[in-house]
Design a protein around this motif. Sequence first.
Motif, short mmCIF file in Angstrom:
data_model
loop_
_atom_site.label_atom_id
_atom_site.label_comp_id
_atom_site.label_asym_id
_atom_site.label_seq_id
_atom_site.Cartn_x
_atom_site.Cartn_y
_atom_site.Cartn_z
N THR A 102 42.05 27.36 19.59
CA THR A 102 41.38 26.29 20.43
C THR A 102 41.42 27.11 22.18
O THR A 102 42.06 27.97 22.32
CB THR A 102 42.15 25.34 20.57
N VAL A 103 40.50 26.71 22.84
CA VAL A 103 40.58 26.96 24.10
C VAL A 103 40.19 25.58 24.91
O VAL A 103 39.18 24.88 24.84
CB VAL A 103 39.41 27.90 24.42
N ARG A 104 41.10 25.39 25.82
CA ARG A 104 41.08 24.19 26.58
C ARG A 104 41.16 24.37 28.16
O ARG A 104 41.93 25.45 28.64
CB ARG A 104 42.62 23.46 26.22
N ASP A 105 40.28 23.67 28.81
CA ASP A 105 40.18 23.90 30.37
C ASP A 105 40.66 22.46 30.68
O ASP A 105 40.68 21.71 30.38
CB ASP A 105 39.03 24.50 30.57
N ASN A 106 40.75 22.69 32.18
CA ASN A 106 40.83 21.49 33.09
C ASN A 106 39.76 21.17 34.06
O ASN A 106 39.76 20.52 35.03
CB ASN A 106 41.96 21.55 33.82
N GLY A 107 38.55 21.48 33.51
CA GLY A 107 37.36 21.30 33.97
C GLY A 107 36.85 19.87 33.94
O GLY A 107 37.49 18.70 33.61
N PRO A 108 35.58 19.44 34.28
CA PRO A 108 35.01 18.22 34.29
C PRO A 108 34.98 17.54 33.04
O PRO A 108 34.85 16.20 32.93
CB PRO A 108 33.77 18.42 34.85
N GLY A 109 34.99 18.10 31.87
CA GLY A 109 34.89 17.74 30.50
C GLY A 109 33.63 17.73 30.06
O GLY A 109 32.45 17.81 30.78
N ILE A 110 33.17 17.17 28.81
CA ILE A 110 31.91 16.87 28.16
C ILE A 110 31.78 15.56 27.88
O ILE A 110 32.78 15.14 26.92
CB ILE A 110 31.64 17.99 27.20
N PRO A 111 30.89 14.62 28.28
CA PRO A 111 30.74 13.20 27.48
C PRO A 111 30.61 13.32 26.16
O PRO A 111 29.98 14.16 25.83
CB PRO A 111 29.74 12.77 28.24
N ALA A 112 31.40 12.21 25.74
CA ALA A 112 31.39 12.46 24.04
C ALA A 112 29.85 12.12 23.48
O ALA A 112 29.81 12.83 22.32
CB ALA A 112 32.11 11.18 23.40
N GLY A 113 28.92 11.52 24.21
CA GLY A 113 27.63 11.43 23.59
C GLY A 113 27.01 12.97 23.57
O GLY A 113 25.78 13.07 22.91
N TYR A 114 27.40 14.05 24.13
CA TYR A 114 26.88 15.28 24.25
C TYR A 114 27.61 16.32 23.23
O TYR A 114 27.19 17.40 23.49
CB TYR A 114 26.66 15.74 25.71
#
Length: 244
Positions: free
Chosen positions: A175-187
């Motif tokens: 896994t690669v986890r970041d603390n950025g803005p995230g990706i909306p679930a629908g995308y």
Amino acid sequence: MIPSATPRAPDPSSAAASSEPTSKDFEDFIYLISHDVRNSVRALIELPQWIAEDLTEAGVKIDGSVAESIELMNKHTGRLDRMLVDLLTFSRVGRMQNVEEVQIDAALSEVLEEIHIPQGFTVLRALDCDVLKIGERDIMTLLTALISNAVKHHDRTIGKIVVACYRDRHEVVLTVRDNGPGIPAGYHERVLGAMTTLRPRDEVEGSGMGLAITRKIALLYEGSVSIKEISEGRGTTIEVRLPA
């Protein structure tokens, strides 16, 4: 790890179907045309520089619309070159390499030496699994795509990326986890496709191939890739599962 084909006699009834292009034919085409076209693009990248140098030597001041045009040429030829590089990377997945047990920590160290990590970013390791059986180049491509994607789409100058690996029964989970803005679930499914970005390329430079390359590598080794939602706070977690 990689499924091997079992030779069998051709079926006359499928002669028409076999004459159609296969996935490998298409990838061979991508590889060849990307390689050849990039040679021309390299010349186009140098062309604005030559023009600027010639104008300067002729005593012509480069400003106004001329400067804007040269800058625009540099921007778009650079973007085209990056797209071709990523297409070449996509087409090279699984090609001409040995499948062997790879030390994940060593591979990650090599990747971090090669790619540019902005000064305000920290990459942390949580590697509970040491070894993964995979192509020696594919593991480098996989880690590069995931980490570069996390950096590129971050919306702040300070960020944290955590690369983790652990065993889950008969699978290795990376896994690669970041603390950025995230990706909306629908995308989530959409961003795994080729040439896909959620923000305009004028805002985030990139070809939109990073997660497509990640998915291709995962599928090649009979694994999977998914985007996990973070229940609290910001960020994105990309999870790649591969057979142990």
